[in-house]
Design a protein around this motif. Structure first.
Motif, PDB file in Angstrom:
ATOM      1  N   THR A  22       0.837  -1.209   0.000  1.00  0.00           N
ATOM      2  CA  THR A  22       0.000   0.000   0.000  1.00  0.00           C
ATOM      3  C   THR A  22       0.867   1.251   0.000  1.00  0.00           C
ATOM      4  O   THR A  22       0.596   2.211  -0.734  1.00  0.00           O
ATOM      5  CB  THR A  22      -0.923   0.005   1.240  1.00  0.00           C
ATOM      6  OG1 THR A  22      -1.736  -1.167   1.227  1.00  0.00           O
ATOM      7  CG2 THR A  22      -1.800   1.249   1.255  1.00  0.00           C
ATOM      8  N   ILE A  26       1.114   4.322  -2.795  1.00  0.00           N
ATOM      9  CA  ILE A  26       0.906   5.732  -2.466  1.00  0.00           C
ATOM     10  C   ILE A  26       2.122   6.566  -2.844  1.00  0.00           C
ATOM     11  O   ILE A  26       2.012   7.670  -3.390  1.00  0.00           O
ATOM     12  CB  ILE A  26       0.613   5.885  -0.957  1.00  0.00           C
ATOM     13  CG1 ILE A  26      -0.699   5.204  -0.581  1.00  0.00           C
ATOM     14  CG2 ILE A  26       0.571   7.361  -0.558  1.00  0.00           C
ATOM     15  CD1 ILE A  26      -0.941   5.148   0.916  1.00  0.00           C
ATOM     16  N   PRO A 197      -5.553   1.933  -2.588  1.00  0.00           N
ATOM     17  CA  PRO A 197      -4.601   2.960  -3.040  1.00  0.00           C
ATOM     18  C   PRO A 197      -5.132   3.701  -4.262  1.00  0.00           C
ATOM     19  O   PRO A 197      -4.732   3.432  -5.402  1.00  0.00           O
ATOM     20  CB  PRO A 197      -3.340   2.151  -3.354  1.00  0.00           C
ATOM     21  CG  PRO A 197      -3.841   0.796  -3.718  1.00  0.00           C
ATOM     22  CD  PRO A 197      -5.061   0.565  -2.876  1.00  0.00           C
TER      23      PRO A 197
END
Length: 549
Positions: A22, A26, A197
């Protein structure tokens, strides 16, 4: 020193690995955007996610704080180096590397000399104003990307606004459509499915749409070719005068990162019940920045948004940062061709979405409600940063911090307790904790160090208390020194002048509950005699209350 990856065990390793994926999703789109804000190639943002992230994760005391370039750092890099070299040039890139190394050296110095307290001068209003000014400057550039309008992203704020307004006739419809859809997905996704995300989803979908519809031919700007390959060790070779020219901006970056980074580190440590070490965190920032400058990245700091995302994902170790570093390295080696068709409007929407909270609108509203003076401090810092520049902004921030400190220190709490009642016992029972009084006695308590900013204020308060009593009724003045931790020369002179005035009024001056260090200080300054030390007990009060004495 604690072991790296403390807190990692068999029970949470899957969750930590998932959080790392994740974080990777990002970080990649954001760091590409931040590199563009800084006037650097996308690889500079990606390289900062590899070796600097690994070094930081293995040396920091915080189990959760994520280190990475952020929007404020990118804006500071652009505004400070933009006047020294042309954005995108080889010299510009070299200066960015040197600046990161200087930041690293300053972090290491702060850690070695334990000077992290200096960042305390950047109070919340100052940080809100400073970061808010940088954020609005960034936002104008991202709005231009979202509209497909070309502006000089390295120019001053006013110039950017003028370029944006005058260029509205060149708005690209497809760019606007991509931006609107991207923002809608990000806003709705944050509200209804935070774990996804969405920034990565937006990039992938937008890139596929651009490729399938051949939108780059319709005027939609794309990222372009990204250099492939892992980061390599290098060292910026520049003239010593350029090193000196970079010191002010490196100091600004270091101080802002120190203030924000230590605050976030401590807050998550307290929230999740583990210990943090400020000096070790500064040491980790130092190594991380040196690694960034030596491998083609730019200055790294603390990422509040990514740290919060990892906390929400259940991460409690630094393993996600290592997963992010490994994933970014694989992308740099094998997947940079996938980045070439990423549309700039999508990047602009992602960065704008991340930057809007940094404007500090909610914080300014709260400051307006609770303290207008602190609101004014934040507003002045915001305007100076926005219209004059980031370096003047940080200088004004320190001046405002000192003014705020002096303003508060010059109005200390001064408690005055007096009575002409004949009952000493009742006074002993009713007096506030730490002070007792009796007929003919005034007790004054200063709840602050006595120094240049409040010496005359204290003396005036004492004179007012004595003068307000009926003539001749005050025979003794006792200064309760329990809360006075220090006295400087100016404060001692104010005390000396007050003693002379009290003598002229036939009032005896005495001190009670002196701290050992304050007692030694008063004796050294020549304003305390042993017979003036007054212990607060019933016998002493009775003696002072005896008119024969």
């Amino acid at each position: 020193m604690q072991k790296p990856l403390v807190g990692l065990n068999r029970g949470n390793i899957v969750r930590e690995l998932t959080a790392g994926v994740t974080l990777l999703a990002i970080a990649i789109p954001l760091n590409i955007g931040y590199a563009q804000i800084a006037g650097l190639p996308p690889t500079a943002g990606l390289y900062a996610l590899v070796l600097p992230a690994v070094v930081y994760a293995l040396t920091v005391s915080s189990r959760q704080l994520v280190a990475s370039p952020d929007a404020a750092a990118a804006a500071l890099v652009a505004s400070s180096i933009g006047g020294l070299a042309v954005a995108g040039s080889a010299d510009y890139l070299t200066l960015a590397f040197a600046q990161a190394i200087l930041c690293g050296v300053m972090f290491l110095a702060l850690a070695w000399f334990k000077l992290g307290f200096l960042a305390n001068f950047l109070s919340k209003p100052i940080l809100v104003g400073f970061v808010g000014g940088l954020a609005l400057d960034i936002l104008i550039s991202q709005i231009a990307k979202m509209l497909g309008v070309k502006i000089d992203s390295g120019g001053e704020f006013v110039d950017k606004v003028v370029d944006l307004v005058t260029g509205l006739g060149t708005v690209n419809g497809w760019s606007v459509l991509i931006s609107v859809v991207a923002l809608a997905v990000l806003i709705l996704g944050k509200r209804f499915a935070r774990a996804v995300p969405w920034a990565l989803v937006v990039l992938i979908v937008a890139t596929v749409a651009v490729v399938l519809a051949d939108l780059d031919r319709a005027g939609v700007s794309v990222l372009g070719r990204v250099e492939a390959g892992p980061p390599t060790l290098t060292w910026p070779v520049i003239d010593w005068t350029m090193w000196l020219a970079l010191i002010p901006s490196a100091m600004a970056l270091t101080l802002v990162t120190t203030a924000e980074g230590l605050l976030v580190s401590r807050s998550y440590g307290e929230k999740r019940h583990y210990a943090t070490s400020p000096n070790r965190d500064l040491f980790a920032f130092g190594l991380g920045n040196v690694a960034a400058g030596a491998t083609g990245g730019f200055s790294v700091g603390s990422s509040t948004s990514r740290t919060a995302a990892m906390d929400q994902a259940g991460s409690r170790t630094q393993l996600p940062s290592l997963v992010m570093a490994a994933g970014t390295l694989l992308l740099l080696i094998f997947g940079t061709a996938l980045l070439a068709d990423i549309p700039s409007p999508a990047i602009g929407a992602i960065v704008a979405f991340a930057v809007v909270p940094l404007l500090g609108i909610r914080e300014f509203r709260a400051l307006w409600k609770v303290d207008r003076f602190e609101f004014a401090i934040g507003a002045v810092c915001f305007l100076v940063t926005l219209f004059i520049g980031s370096i003047p902004g940080i200088l004004v921030a320190f001046v405002l911090a000192l003014i705020n400190l002096a303003q508060r220190a010059s109005h200390p709490a001064i408690d005055v307790l007096a009575s002409d009642d004949n009952s000493t016992d009742s006074l002993l029972d009713q007096a506030p904790t730490g002070t007792v009084t009796a007929p003919g006695v005034i007790v004054v308590r200063l709840a602050a160090p006595l120094f240049f900013a409040n010496g005359s204020v204290f003396a005036d308060a004492v004179k007012t208390a004595v003068s307000s009593a009926p003539t001749g009724t005050v025979r003794h003045l006792v200064v309760d020194m329990e809360a006075v931790t220090d006295v400087d020369v100016t404060g001692a002179e104010a005390f000396d002048a007050l003693s002379e005035w009290l003598g002229a009024q036939h009032v005896e001056l005495a001190f009670s509950r002196l701290r050992p260090d304050a007692r030694a200080r008063l004796v050294k300054l020549g304003i305390l005699r042993q017979e003036q030390v007054f212990e607060t007990n019933r016998a002493a009060i009775a003696a002072l209350a005896d008119p024969v004495r």
